[in-house]
Design a protein around this motif. Structure first.
Motif, PDB file in Angstrom:
ATOM      1  N   ALA A 205       1.188  -0.769  -0.181  1.00 31.27           N
ATOM      2  CA  ALA A 205       0.072   0.407  -0.119  1.00 31.27           C
ATOM      3  C   ALA A 205       0.528   1.152   0.517  1.00 31.27           C
ATOM      4  CB  ALA A 205      -0.974   0.050   1.499  1.00 31.27           C
ATOM      5  N   TRP A 206       1.689   1.474   0.740  1.00 34.81           N
ATOM      6  CA  TRP A 206       2.202   2.021   0.920  1.00 34.81           C
ATOM      7  C   TRP A 206       3.418   2.437  -0.756  1.00 34.81           C
ATOM      8  CZ3 TRP A 206       8.125   3.089   0.180  1.00 34.81           C
ATOM      9  CH2 TRP A 206       8.890   4.380   0.765  1.00 34.81           C
ATOM     10  N   ALA A 207       4.223   1.456  -0.766  1.00 34.40           N
ATOM     11  CA  ALA A 207       4.751   1.516  -2.938  1.00 34.40           C
ATOM     12  C   ALA A 207       3.441   2.216  -4.064  1.00 34.40           C
ATOM     13  CB  ALA A 207       5.753  -0.097  -2.682  1.00 34.40           C
ATOM     14  N   VAL A 208       2.532   1.756  -3.706  1.00 31.86           N
ATOM     15  CA  VAL A 208       1.658   1.711  -4.837  1.00 31.86           C
ATOM     16  C   VAL A 208       1.085   3.426  -4.314  1.00 31.86           C
ATOM     17  CG1 VAL A 208      -0.887   1.443  -5.938  1.00 31.86           C
ATOM     18  CG2 VAL A 208       1.312  -0.516  -5.379  1.00 31.86           C
ATOM     19  N   SER A 209       0.599   3.645  -2.898  1.00 28.27           N
ATOM     20  CA  SER A 209       0.491   5.268  -3.049  1.00 28.27           C
ATOM     21  C   SER A 209       1.824   6.430  -3.184  1.00 28.27           C
ATOM     22  CB  SER A 209       0.095   5.362  -1.729  1.00 28.27           C
ATOM     23  OG  SER A 209       0.782   5.277  -0.229  1.00 28.27           O
TER      24      SER A 209
ATOM     25  N   PHE B  59      14.559  19.948   1.769  1.00 30.55           N
ATOM     26  CA  PHE B  59      13.767  19.799   1.592  1.00 30.55           C
ATOM     27  C   PHE B  59      13.876  17.631   1.210  1.00 30.55           C
ATOM     28  CE2 PHE B  59      11.958  17.687  -2.304  1.00 30.55           C
ATOM     29  CZ  PHE B  59      10.648  18.230  -2.356  1.00 30.55           C
ATOM     30  N   TRP B  60      15.248  17.785   1.188  1.00 31.35           N
ATOM     31  CA  TRP B  60      14.724  15.786   1.157  1.00 31.35           C
ATOM     32  C   TRP B  60      15.135  14.983   2.159  1.00 31.35           C
ATOM     33  CZ3 TRP B  60      13.926  14.439  -3.948  1.00 31.35           C
ATOM     34  CH2 TRP B  60      14.215  14.817  -4.752  1.00 31.35           C
ATOM     35  N   GLY B  61      15.900  15.366   3.132  1.00 36.22           N
ATOM     36  CA  GLY B  61      15.615  14.886   4.620  1.00 36.22           C
ATOM     37  C   GLY B  61      14.077  14.871   4.917  1.00 36.22           C
TER      38      GLY B  61
ATOM     39  N   ALA C 180       8.959  12.153   6.154  1.00 36.03           N
ATOM     40  CA  ALA C 180       7.514  11.807   6.224  1.00 36.03           C
ATOM     41  C   ALA C 180       7.440  10.736   5.322  1.00 36.03           C
ATOM     42  CB  ALA C 180       6.784  13.246   5.718  1.00 36.03           C
ATOM     43  N   ASN C 181       8.114  10.586   4.542  1.00 35.85           N
ATOM     44  CA  ASN C 181       7.439   8.844   4.008  1.00 35.85           C
ATOM     45  C   ASN C 181       7.617   7.618   4.703  1.00 35.85           C
ATOM     46  OD1 ASN C 181       6.557   9.488   0.800  1.00 35.85           O
ATOM     47  ND2 ASN C 181       7.344  10.912   1.449  1.00 35.85           N
ATOM     48  N   ALA C 182       8.605   7.560   5.036  1.00 35.70           N
ATOM     49  CA  ALA C 182       8.952   6.269   6.128  1.00 35.70           C
ATOM     50  C   ALA C 182       8.073   6.702   7.339  1.00 35.70           C
ATOM     51  CB  ALA C 182      10.748   7.028   6.532  1.00 35.70           C
TER      52      ALA C 182
END
Length: 246
Positions: free
Chosen positions: A10-14, A98-100, A105-107
């Motif tokens: 679900a995480w990868a697809v989203s 920004f990258w950090g 956030a995604n982790a």
């Protein structure tokens, strides 16, 4: 194994859908009209515009010292401290903030999906003993935005329903809610000591037309619902309806 794999899928697809769409739209339509911070790559302009610009400003310069026009003009006092704090840590070690923040956030979203899957898969037994940890995680969420407190309400509801006995329910409720109360209270206490008022973040929201509680859920929703209801029933209150939904 399949239960563990579901949140990851679900995480990868989203992430592929959201980030891919944002990058494609950014390349197709260009940067937001208000521009983006120089730390944001051009292709990620839609992900790095708007609130990200304010977060990066707080990370670099801190919260505004001038509080004389709070609630009248846009100020960074309207934003909660967690994301700017994460960005400031990356700045301190010489990395692109920004990258950090995007990676963190995604982790965190992946961790939230895994925890939510575990919570919904096992509503009792082993999962019932994790309310203190859930309370700590909810406290972190409460420091992201004012609406983060909604996570605490959800976990508190689950805690109350997890088992019988008022004493046990009260303990679970305290374990889930107290960390957020302390975290947000500490932030507002710092705001009072450093800037003169604990209510500045909420007052600053007025300039963004969001109401003093971030989304106007308490301050403006009753009037909006009443005006909308009148407009539906008898066509009156149209002006009020249009005024409140601006």
């Amino acid at each position: 194994p399949s239960a563990r794999r579901t949140p990851l899928v679900a995480w990868a697809v989203s992430r592929a859908l959201v980030i891919g769409t944002a990058v494609a739209a950014g390349l197709l339509f260009g940067l937001p009209t208000r521009g983006v911070d120089p730390a944001v790559p051009h292709a990620f302009g839609l992900l790095g515009g708007w609130d990200t610009t304010w977060y990066l400003d707080i990370a670099r310069h801190g919260y505004a010292q001038d509080t004389g026009q709070v609630g009248v003009v846009f100020t960074n006092l309207a934003f909660f401290p967690l994301l700017p704090g994460i960005m400031a840590l990356f700045l301190a070690v010489g990395l692109n903030p920004f990258w950090g923040a995007l990676v963190v956030a995604n982790a965190a979203f992946l961790g939230a999906l895994a925890a939510f899957g575990d919570l919904t898969g096992r509503r009792a037994g082993e999962a019932a003993g994790r309310f203190p940890l859930a309370g700590v995680v909810a406290a972190v969420g409460s420091l992201t935005r004012p609406t983060g407190i909604l996570v605490v309400l959800l976990i508190a509801l689950i805690a109350v329903q997890a088992g019988p006995g008022w004493a046990a329910r009260a303990r679970r409720l305290a374990a889930t809610a107290l960390p957020s109360v302390l975290a947000v209270g500490a932030f507002l206490g710092w705001m009072a000591a450093a800037r003169g008022s604990a209510l500045l973040p909420f007052e600053a929201q007025r300039a963004w037309d969001r109401g003093q509680l971030g989304i106007g859920l308490v301050t403006t929703a009753p009037g909006e619902l009443r005006a909308g209801w009148d407009h539906i029933l008898n066509g009156t209150g149209g002006a009020a309806w249009h005024a409140t939904i601006r």
